[in-house]
Design an enzyme around this catalytic site. Structure first.
Site, mmCIF file in Angstrom:
data_model
loop_
_atom_site.group_PDB
_atom_site.id
_atom_site.type_symbol
_atom_site.label_atom_id
_atom_site.label_comp_id
_atom_site.label_asym_id
_atom_site.label_seq_id
_atom_site.Cartn_x
_atom_site.Cartn_y
_atom_site.Cartn_z
ATOM 1 N N TYR A 159 0.865 -1.180 0.000
ATOM 2 C CA TYR A 159 0.000 0.000 0.000
ATOM 3 C C TYR A 159 0.901 1.230 0.000
ATOM 4 C CZ TYR A 159 -3.580 3.327 1.560
ATOM 5 O OH TYR A 159 -4.444 4.398 1.661
ATOM 6 N N ASP A 197 9.321 2.607 -0.367
ATOM 7 C CA ASP A 197 8.305 3.303 0.414
ATOM 8 C C ASP A 197 8.608 3.008 1.882
ATOM 9 O OD1 ASP A 197 6.092 3.888 1.950
ATOM 10 O OD2 ASP A 197 4.633 3.239 0.451
ATOM 11 N N LYS A 205 4.046 10.177 8.008
ATOM 12 C CA LYS A 205 3.905 10.843 9.316
ATOM 13 C C LYS A 205 5.116 10.757 10.235
ATOM 14 C CE LYS A 205 1.496 6.723 8.963
ATOM 15 N NZ LYS A 205 0.610 6.260 7.918
#
Ligand code: HOZ
Length: 429
Positions: free
Chosen positions: A145, A240, A268
């Protein structure tokens, strides 16, 4: 036993005005049933809900709360900075400071651009890789994802799986055809894709340790093989590191696993939990980015002073306290090792995957190495497990397609309490 009356009322109210009552699907508990808890606050290792319940937190805001919630130094930095204004849309010295700090911790990267989320970071990284190579196609892995930009919602993991839309409506056929899907840990298949499309692949985007189909580790040689294929075909290797960045090591998965990426993306974690994302690469690639180069990317809130302050403070704390990493690893290994005999005793089929402070438990006897094997897990057992732990004061990811993220505020006592809850819960499965 825990009461969830107030959370339940708030959920009903929220559903009137927010689709599904939540602002991000996994939070709705659809994968596990029941009512999501609504929080009042979080501190250190704990979450506190509207009904006055306390939970030991094993998601750490999906990664970033490495040091626990509301760390006093991060909170103080945000408070002080807020007094100076909260958004300017004009550069500050802070942005250069955090850029230097991050680049000093992360290997192989020369420049970094700050955005507002992991989704933005991955979306922009792919655009830049396409601009840099002059090619259109990307390879992504089923169950990985990379946020919710169109190009990634092709067999996506995380909430997209849970909600039955790994290929989301709204993504055009044109967009989908530029995303080539591969199986995580299947290097041979990636080699075949390259051989069939030698001049067309701009980038591979991969979670170096997947955290969106549970925690799935790369097999030995998989990431190294992706590196070699990208070198051979002139494609960009994007790691990622939204979940692994600054967590598996100060330099993330690149450092921990010893594999070099051409670009890395963060979410984040680089804002100490505030809404931040970033992507970094070597200068040759970054010079294609506006305003230096032609690939456009922008945002008023990018480099936001509050977010930069929180991120900088947290990265400095991590650099000043390298023992955090050993401590997190030790705690997670303890949990892992103590879970095993309890599961064995009960005779439940299980797989535990772990690296550093990322871990997941799947109720299956097949090794979980990719999306298909992750999907073999028994979801009824998972539901019972999740709720058993919740009612005993332990907050786990509310889906088997997510990873646990430990935070360093979790104490030995918390771990033992978690294992006690685990042992009791297993009796209910
Ligand atoms: N998709 C996120 C975890 N992989 C969850 C986001 C959220 O609900 O906060």
């Amino acid at each position: 036993m825990m009461q969830y009356q107030r959370s339940s009322t708030l959920f009903t109210e929220a559903k009137q005005v927010i689709p599904g009552g939540v602002n991000s699907p996994v939070r709705a508990f659809n994968a596990v049933g029941g009512t999501p808890i609504f929080l009042t606050h979080a501190k250190g290792a704990y979450l506190f809900d509207e009904d006055g319940n306390r939970y030991i937190d094993f998601i750490a805001s999906w990664g970033p709360m490495i040091l626990g919630h509301a760390h006093p130094k991060v909170v103080e930095a945000i408070q002080k900075r807020a007094e100076k204004g909260t958004s300017y849309g004009i550069p500050t010295a802070l942005e250069t400071q955090i850029a230097k700090q991050a680049l000093a911790m992360v290997p192989h990267m020369d420049q970094i651009r700050f955005v507002n989320s992991g989704t933005e970071a991955c979306m922009s990284a792919v655009r830049l890789a396409r601009g840099f190579t002059g090619r259109d196609k990307i390879i992504k892995f089923a169950g990985c994802y990379h946020g919710h930009a169109d190009a990634f919602l092709i067999q996506a993991g995380s909430g997209a799986v849970t909600f039955g839309s790994p290929n989301s409506p709204g993504v055009t056929a044109g967009t989908a055809q530029d995303t080539i899907l591969a199986t995580y840990n299947n290097l041979e298949q990636v080699a075949e894709i390259f051989a069939a499309n030698p001049e067309e692949i701009a980038a591979i985007i991969v979670e170096p340790v997947a955290g969106n189909m549970g925690c799935v580790l790369p097999k030995e040689g998989f990431l190294e093989g992706l590196r070699s294929l990208c070198d051979a075909y002139g494609s960009v290797l994007i790691f990622d590191e939204v979940m692994t960045g600054f967590r598996l090591a100060p330099g993330g998965a690149q450092e921990r696993l010893g594999v070099r990426a051409d670009m890395v993306t963060y979410g984040k974690v680089i804002g100490g939990g505030l809404p931040v994302g970033a992507f970094a690469a070597r200068k040759e690639i970054m010079s294609f980015l506006a305003p230096v180069g032609p690939v456009y990317q922008a945002g008023t809130l990018s480099g936001n002073p509050l977010a930069m302050t929180a991120g900088l403070t947290m990265l400095q704390l991590l650099q000043e306290h390298p023992e955090t990493y050993t401590s997190l690893d030790t705690k997670t290994a303890y949990l892992h090792n103590e879970m095993i005999p309890l599961l064995e005793q009960k005779g439940i089929p299980y797989q535990i995957n772990r690296l550093g402070s990322m871990l997941s438990l799947h109720f299956t006897d097949t090794p979980v190495v990719d999306f298909d094997s992750a999907a073999k897990g028994n979801n009824d057992s998972f539901k019972t497990y999740f709720h058993g732990m919740l009612k005993r004061g332990v907050y786990l990811p509310p889906s088997a397609f997510e990873s646990y993220f430990l935070n360093d505020a979790i104490s030995q006592k918390d771990l033992d309490k978690t294992l006690e809850a685990f042992s009791e819960t297993l009796q209910e499965i």
